[in-house]
Design a protein around this motif. Structure first.
Motif, PDB file in Angstrom:
ATOM      1  N   ALA A 179       3.998  85.611 -12.689  1.00  0.00           N
ATOM      2  CA  ALA A 179       5.238  85.628 -11.914  1.00  0.00           C
ATOM      3  C   ALA A 179       5.485  86.977 -11.247  1.00  0.00           C
ATOM      4  CB  ALA A 179       6.407  85.274 -12.819  1.00  0.00           C
ATOM      5  N   LEU A 180       4.760  88.004 -11.719  1.00  0.00           N
ATOM      6  CA  LEU A 180       4.964  89.343 -11.151  1.00  0.00           C
ATOM      7  C   LEU A 180       4.468  89.397  -9.710  1.00  0.00           C
ATOM      8  CD1 LEU A 180       3.642  91.652 -14.003  1.00  0.00           C
ATOM      9  CD2 LEU A 180       6.006  91.421 -13.276  1.00  0.00           C
ATOM     10  N   GLU A 181       5.049  90.361  -9.029  1.00  0.00           N
ATOM     11  CA  GLU A 181       4.538  90.580  -7.675  1.00  0.00           C
ATOM     12  C   GLU A 181       3.135  91.182  -7.769  1.00  0.00           C
ATOM     13  OE1 GLU A 181       6.962  92.468  -4.598  1.00  0.00           O
ATOM     14  OE2 GLU A 181       8.686  91.668  -5.727  1.00  0.00           O
ATOM     15  N   ASN A 182       2.379  90.993  -6.735  1.00  0.00           N
ATOM     16  CA  ASN A 182       0.963  91.382  -6.750  1.00  0.00           C
ATOM     17  C   ASN A 182       0.732  92.835  -7.169  1.00  0.00           C
ATOM     18  OD1 ASN A 182      -1.584  90.437  -6.535  1.00  0.00           O
ATOM     19  ND2 ASN A 182      -1.806  90.971  -4.362  1.00  0.00           N
ATOM     20  N   GLU A 183       1.500  93.749  -6.555  1.00  0.00           N
ATOM     21  CA  GLU A 183       1.247  95.177  -6.817  1.00  0.00           C
ATOM     22  C   GLU A 183       1.528  95.555  -8.266  1.00  0.00           C
ATOM     23  OE1 GLU A 183       3.630  97.145  -3.906  1.00  0.00           O
ATOM     24  OE2 GLU A 183       5.470  96.912  -5.065  1.00  0.00           O
ATOM     25  N   PHE A 184       2.497  94.791  -8.935  1.00  0.00           N
ATOM     26  CA  PHE A 184       2.758  95.066 -10.350  1.00  0.00           C
ATOM     27  C   PHE A 184       1.733  94.373 -11.226  1.00  0.00           C
ATOM     28  CE2 PHE A 184       6.891  95.542  -8.234  1.00  0.00           C
ATOM     29  CZ  PHE A 184       7.117  96.872  -8.538  1.00  0.00           C
ATOM     30  N   ARG A 185       1.348  93.179 -10.799  1.00  0.00           N
ATOM     31  CA  ARG A 185       0.393  92.415 -11.605  1.00  0.00           C
ATOM     32  C   ARG A 185      -0.932  93.164 -11.714  1.00  0.00           C
ATOM     33  NH1 ARG A 185       0.804  87.326  -9.417  1.00  0.00           N
ATOM     34  NH2 ARG A 185      -0.870  87.766  -7.954  1.00  0.00           N
ATOM     35  N   GLY A 238       1.032 108.903 -10.369  1.00  0.00           N
ATOM     36  CA  GLY A 238       2.465 108.728 -10.613  1.00  0.00           C
ATOM     37  C   GLY A 238       2.931 107.326 -10.252  1.00  0.00           C
ATOM     38  N   THR A 239       2.402 106.856  -9.149  1.00  0.00           N
ATOM     39  CA  THR A 239       2.734 105.493  -8.704  1.00  0.00           C
ATOM     40  C   THR A 239       2.236 104.466  -9.715  1.00  0.00           C
ATOM     41  OG1 THR A 239       2.283 106.369  -6.501  1.00  0.00           O
ATOM     42  CG2 THR A 239       2.704 104.018  -6.656  1.00  0.00           C
ATOM     43  N   VAL A 240       1.027 104.715 -10.233  1.00  0.00           N
ATOM     44  CA  VAL A 240       0.489 103.802 -11.257  1.00  0.00           C
ATOM     45  C   VAL A 240       1.455 103.755 -12.442  1.00  0.00           C
ATOM     46  CG1 VAL A 240      -1.459 103.325 -12.801  1.00  0.00           C
ATOM     47  CG2 VAL A 240      -1.879 104.319 -10.552  1.00  0.00           C
ATOM     48  N   LYS A 241       1.874 104.922 -12.892  1.00  0.00           N
ATOM     49  CA  LYS A 241       2.779 104.998 -14.056  1.00  0.00           C
ATOM     50  C   LYS A 241       4.069 104.221 -13.802  1.00  0.00           C
ATOM     51  CE  LYS A 241       1.465 109.512 -15.769  1.00  0.00           C
ATOM     52  NZ  LYS A 241       1.889 110.910 -15.746  1.00  0.00           N
ATOM     53  N   SER A 242       4.697 104.501 -12.671  1.00  0.00           N
ATOM     54  CA  SER A 242       5.992 103.856 -12.420  1.00  0.00           C
ATOM     55  C   SER A 242       5.835 102.349 -12.234  1.00  0.00           C
ATOM     56  CB  SER A 242       6.675 104.487 -11.205  1.00  0.00           C
ATOM     57  OG  SER A 242       5.937 104.215 -10.050  1.00  0.00           O
ATOM     58  N   ARG A 243       4.764 101.957 -11.563  1.00  0.00           N
ATOM     59  CA  ARG A 243       4.548 100.514 -11.388  1.00  0.00           C
ATOM     60  C   ARG A 243       4.306  99.844 -12.730  1.00  0.00           C
ATOM     61  NH1 ARG A 243       0.663  99.541  -6.146  1.00  0.00           N
ATOM     62  NH2 ARG A 243       2.068 100.467  -4.621  1.00  0.00           N
ATOM     63  N   LEU A 244       3.555 100.554 -13.555  1.00  0.00           N
ATOM     64  CA  LEU A 244       3.238  99.986 -14.872  1.00  0.00           C
ATOM     65  C   LEU A 244       4.511  99.810 -15.695  1.00  0.00           C
ATOM     66  CD1 LEU A 244       0.736  99.101 -16.441  1.00  0.00           C
ATOM     67  CD2 LEU A 244       0.635 101.386 -17.437  1.00  0.00           C
ATOM     68  N   PHE A 245       5.358 100.832 -15.642  1.00  0.00           N
ATOM     69  CA  PHE A 245       6.611 100.742 -16.387  1.00  0.00           C
ATOM     70  C   PHE A 245       7.442  99.557 -15.914  1.00  0.00           C
ATOM     71  CE2 PHE A 245      11.120 101.741 -15.635  1.00  0.00           C
ATOM     72  CZ  PHE A 245      11.608 101.521 -16.922  1.00  0.00           C
ATOM     73  N   ARG A 246       7.528  99.419 -14.614  1.00  0.00           N
ATOM     74  CA  ARG A 246       8.350  98.333 -14.078  1.00  0.00           C
ATOM     75  C   ARG A 246       7.726  96.973 -14.372  1.00  0.00           C
ATOM     76  NH1 ARG A 246      10.059 100.147  -8.189  1.00  0.00           N
ATOM     77  NH2 ARG A 246      11.117  98.142  -8.177  1.00  0.00           N
ATOM     78  N   ALA A 247       6.412  96.939 -14.350  1.00  0.00           N
ATOM     79  CA  ALA A 247       5.723  95.685 -14.641  1.00  0.00           C
ATOM     80  C   ALA A 247       5.954  95.285 -16.103  1.00  0.00           C
ATOM     81  CB  ALA A 247       4.241  95.844 -14.361  1.00  0.00           C
ATOM     82  N   ARG A 248       5.800  96.260 -16.993  1.00  0.00           N
ATOM     83  CA  ARG A 248       5.989  95.981 -18.421  1.00  0.00           C
ATOM     84  C   ARG A 248       7.440  95.540 -18.700  1.00  0.00           C
ATOM     85  NH1 ARG A 248       2.811 101.276 -20.598  1.00  0.00           N
ATOM     86  NH2 ARG A 248       0.751 100.357 -20.818  1.00  0.00           N
ATOM     87  N   ASP A 249       8.343  96.240 -18.037  1.00  0.00           N
ATOM     88  CA  ASP A 249       9.756  95.917 -18.178  1.00  0.00           C
ATOM     89  C   ASP A 249      10.019  94.474 -17.761  1.00  0.00           C
ATOM     90  OD1 ASP A 249      11.873  97.362 -19.201  1.00  0.00           O
ATOM     91  OD2 ASP A 249      12.868  97.415 -17.222  1.00  0.00           O
ATOM     92  N   ALA A 250       9.416  94.126 -16.642  1.00  0.00           N
ATOM     93  CA  ALA A 250       9.608  92.775 -16.124  1.00  0.00           C
ATOM     94  C   ALA A 250       9.016  91.740 -17.070  1.00  0.00           C
ATOM     95  CB  ALA A 250       8.973  92.667 -14.742  1.00  0.00           C
ATOM     96  N   VAL A 251       7.821  92.040 -17.576  1.00  0.00           N
ATOM     97  CA  VAL A 251       7.178  91.099 -18.501  1.00  0.00           C
ATOM     98  C   VAL A 251       8.017  90.967 -19.782  1.00  0.00           C
ATOM     99  CG1 VAL A 251       5.117  90.654 -19.905  1.00  0.00           C
ATOM    100  CG2 VAL A 251       4.865  91.490 -17.578  1.00  0.00           C
ATOM    101  N   ARG A 252       8.530  92.111 -20.250  1.00  0.00           N
ATOM    102  CA  ARG A 252       9.347  92.065 -21.457  1.00  0.00           C
ATOM    103  C   ARG A 252      10.590  91.173 -21.257  1.00  0.00           C
ATOM    104  NH1 ARG A 252      11.933  97.572 -22.842  1.00  0.00           N
ATOM    105  NH2 ARG A 252      13.205  96.882 -21.103  1.00  0.00           N
ATOM    106  N   ASP A 253      11.241  91.384 -20.144  1.00  0.00           N
ATOM    107  CA  ASP A 253      12.419  90.547 -19.851  1.00  0.00           C
ATOM    108  C   ASP A 253      12.052  89.072 -19.763  1.00  0.00           C
ATOM    109  OD1 ASP A 253      13.850  92.815 -19.821  1.00  0.00           O
ATOM    110  OD2 ASP A 253      14.055  92.970 -17.634  1.00  0.00           O
ATOM    111  N   CYS A 254      10.940  88.861 -19.104  1.00  0.00           N
ATOM    112  CA  CYS A 254      10.471  87.482 -18.921  1.00  0.00           C
ATOM    113  C   CYS A 254      10.178  86.829 -20.265  1.00  0.00           C
ATOM    114  CB  CYS A 254       9.238  87.503 -18.046  1.00  0.00           C
ATOM    115  SG  CYS A 254       8.391  85.931 -17.884  1.00  0.00           S
ATOM    116  N   LEU A 255       9.476  87.589 -21.141  1.00  0.00           N
ATOM    117  CA  LEU A 255       9.126  87.040 -22.453  1.00  0.00           C
ATOM    118  C   LEU A 255      10.382  86.788 -23.289  1.00  0.00           C
ATOM    119  CD1 LEU A 255       5.956  89.100 -23.469  1.00  0.00           C
ATOM    120  CD2 LEU A 255       6.059  86.726 -22.702  1.00  0.00           C
TER     121      LEU A 255
END
Lengths: 97, 419
Positions: free
Chosen positions: A42-48, A73-90
Motif C-alpha cells: 500500500a506504500l507509495e513507490n519511493e517508500f516501498r 539523509g533522504t534514505v533515512k527520512s524515507r525509511l522512517f516514514r515508511a516504517r511509521d506508515a507500515v506500523r500504523d497500517c499493521l
C-alpha cells in the motif's frame, strides 16, 4: 523407548516430536505476513523501495543511496516514514502488534 | 524534547545510527514518556514483521515473460543492425564491387595526372638536354632560367663531363652546323663573358665529335621514322629515367596526320594532338599561313595546364631572304650573333640548325603566357625557325613555339614540295 504405543486400535509407531510450529501458528504467521505484505504494497513507490531494500533485503544506507541515486539523509527520512506508515497500517489491521 | 521529534528519530535509534548525545536525550525521554516507549516497541515489532516476511518466490511465468520481452527488444535492435550491416552474402559482393570501383577510379585519375605531368615535363627536359652543350661552352642562360638550369650553371663549365658533350654531339635531330666562329665567342651577353673556358670546351667538342661515326647525319637527314627512333633511344638510354621513356613512348604512339595543300603544292605530316587553328591565303602568290595549336587536353582548364601545353606551329609561305624570314620570326642578328627574342626585349642566344634542304635557328626564351583568364606569367619556350629555301618560287617557313624539338624535326623531315 522405541516401543510402539499400544492403543485400542492397535499399535502406533513412536515418533520424535517435530520442532515445527503448529498448524495454527503457521496459519497465524502466514496471515501476519500477508498483512505486512499488504501494508508494504500500500506504500507509495519511493517508500516501498527503501523499506524493501533496507528491512527485507538488508542493504546498507550507503548502498541504497547509491542504488536509488538519493542522499543518505533522504534514505533515512524515507525509511522512517515508511516504517511509521507500515506500523500504523499493521495496528489498524491487527489491533495489537 | 517533544514526542513527535523523538519518534522521528526512533527509526535511526533502533539501528543505532545516531549521535551519542541525541541517543542519551532519547533514552532519557523514553524513561519518562510511556507513549514514546510504546511507539518504539511498535516500531521494533514492525521491523521484525517486515524482516520475517518470506521472500516471495516469483511465479515461474515471470522469468519467461521478462525474457521474452528482453528478446523482443534485442531483436528489434538486431533489425536495425541488419539494415546497416547486411548479411555476408550481400555484404561481400557489395564491398568487392565498391573496392574495384574505387581502384579503377584511382588508377584512372592517377593516369590522367601522370599523362599531364609527362606532357608538361617532356618538352622542357628535352630542351634542357639539348641546350646543355651550349651551357658547357660557357653560355649564360637568361637570369630567369629555371632551377634545373640554374644548377647546371653553377657547375664549372669546363667540368661538364665530356660524356655529356659526347652524348649531345651526335644528335641527329639537331644537326648542328659546324659552329660558326662568332657563336663560339662565349656568350654574347656582355656582363658574363667567359672567354677563358672556351678553348677547352671547343677541344672536347672536336675530340668527341671526331671518332663518332654518327656525325654523318650532319650531312644527310635520315627518314622521319628513323629519326624518331634514334631520338627515342638516344633520349632514353643515357638518362634511364623511366618517366621519360614513357613520355617518349607516348609521343610515338600519337598518330600523324598528313596535311596536303594542292594549291600551294606542299605536304607534310603533323602530330594528331595538334589541330589547325587558322589557315589564311593572302592576295599575292606567296602569302599563306597556317597555325597549329596543340589541342586542349581533356580536363586541363587550369592556368597550370595551359601553361604546360602551350605549343604552336606556324607554317608560312614567304618570298623573302633567309635572314629577313628569320627576323620575321623572332630571331635577330645582333652584331655577329643571332639571338632569339622574347618578351620585353629579352633575348637569348640562338643556335643555328640545318637539315637536308633547310636551315634555321633555335633558341629558348621567355614569352608572356596567356590562358582564358588572361595573362598567366612568363613562360620559357623553345622557338624554332626553319626555312626551306626556294629561290625561284615561294620559300616555306616553319616556326614553332613550345613544340618538342624532335616533333618539329619530324615534321620538317616529312615536308615536301609536291610540285
Amino acid at each position: 523407548m522405541d516401543d510402539p504405543i499400544v492403543t485400542d486400535d492397535g499399535n502406533i509407531k513412536a515418533e520424535i516430536a517435530s520442532n515445527e510450529s503448529s498448524i495454527l501458528e503457521k496459519l497465524e504467521k502466514r496471515e501476519i505476513q500477508q498483512t505486512v505484505q499488504n501494508c508494504i504494497n500500500a506504500l507509495e513507490n519511493e517508500f516501498r523501495e527503501v523499506i524493501v531494500l533496507r528491512d527485507m533485503q538488508g542493504f546498507s544506507y550507503n548502498e541504497i543511496s547509491n542504488m536509488l541515486k538519493i542522499a543518505e539523509g533522504t534514505v533515512k527520512s524515507r525509511l522512517f516514514r515508511a516504517r511509521d506508515a507500515v506500523r500504523d497500517c499493521l495496528k489498524k489491521a491487527m489491533g495489537v502488534l | 524534547m517533544e514526542c513527535n521529534k523523538i519518534q522521528e528519530k526512533l527509526s535511526a535509534y533502533i539501528e543505532d545510527i545516531i549521535l551519542s548525545d541525541e541517543k542519551t536525550l532519547i533514552e532519557e525521554h523514553l524513561k519518562s514518556c510511556q507513549r514514546c516507549r510504546e511507539s518504539l516497541a511498535d516500531l521494533r515489532k514492525t521491523i521484525e514483521h517486515i524482516k520475517n516476511i518470506e521472500e516471495v518466490e516469483p511465479p515461474s511465468w515471470l522469468t519467461q515473460k521478462t525474457m521474452t520481452r528482453v528478446k523482443a527488444e534485442a531483436e528489434t535492435k538486431k533489425g536495425i543492425f541488419q539494415r546497416l550491416f547486411y548479411p555476408l552474402y550481400i555484404k561481400i559482393p557489395v564491398g568487392a564491387i565498391a573496392t574495384i570501383a574505387i581502384a579503377v577510379t584511382t588508377i584512372y585519375i592517377f593516369k590522367a595526372i601522370q599523362l599531364e605531368l609527362k606532357l608538361a615535363k617532356a618538352p622542357s627536359e628535352i630542351i634542357e638536354r639539348k641546350e646543355s652543350p651550349v651551357i658547357a661552352r660557357g653560355e649564360a642562360p637568361s637570369s630567369e632560367g629555371i632551377s634545373a638550369r640554374g644548377e647546371k650553371q653553377s657547375q664549372k663549365p669546363g667540368a661538364v663531363s665530356s660524356e655529356l658533350t659526347k652524348d649531345k654531339i651526335p644528335s641527329p635531330s639537331a644537326p648542328v652546323i659546324p659552329p660558326r666562329p662568332p657563336l663560339e665567342k662565349g656568350g654574347f651577353e656582355a656582363e658574363q663573358p667567359l672567354p677563358a673556358k672556351e678553348p677547352e670546351t671547343m677541344e672536347k667538342f672536336a675530340e668527341s665529335k671526331a671518332p663518332e661515326p654518327l656525325t654523318k647525319r650532319d650531312v644527310a637527314m635520315p627518314s622521319a621514322g628513323a629519326v624518331a627512333k634514334e631520338e627515342l633511344k638516344r633520349e632514353a638510354a643515357p638518362t634511364g629515367l623511366k618517366a621519360k621513356v614513357l613520355a617518349e613512348k607516348k609521343k610515338e604512339d600519337t598518330s600523324w596526320i598528313k596535311y596536303k595543300n594542292n594549291k600551294l603544292q606542299i605536304e607534310f605530316s603533323y602530330p594528331s594532338d595538334y589541330e589547325i587553328s587558322s589557315e589564311k591565303y593572302g592576295s599575292s602568290e606567296c602569302e599563306f599561313f597556317l597555325i597549329f595549336k596543340r589541342k586542349q587536353l581533356a580536363g586541363s582548364s587550369t592556368k597550370h595546364d595551359d601553361y604546360a601545353i602551350y605549343s604552336i606551329l606556324r607554317v608560312t609561305l614567304v618570298k623573302s631572304s633567309f635572314e629577313k624570314a628569320a627576323e620575321d620570326n623572332y630571331f635577330q642578328k645582333k652584331g655577329n650573333e643571332w639571338v632569339v627574342l622574347g618578351r620585353h626585349g629579352m633575348f637569348n642566344k640562338a643556335l643555328p640548325i640545318s637539315g637536308k634542304n633547310w636551315k634555321g635557328f633555335k633558341g629558348e626564351t621567355f614569352v608572356g603566357a596567356h590562358d582564358e583568364r588572361g595573362y598567366s606569367g612568363l613562360q620559357e619556350v623553345l622557338k624554332i625557325f626553319a626555312m626551306f629555301e626556294n629561290n625561284s618560287d615561294c620559300s616555306v617557313v616553319f616556326y614553332s613555339e613550345g613544340m618538342p624539338e624532335e616533333i618539329f624535326y619530324k615534321i620538317l623531315s616529312s615536308f615536301k614540295f609536291s610540285k
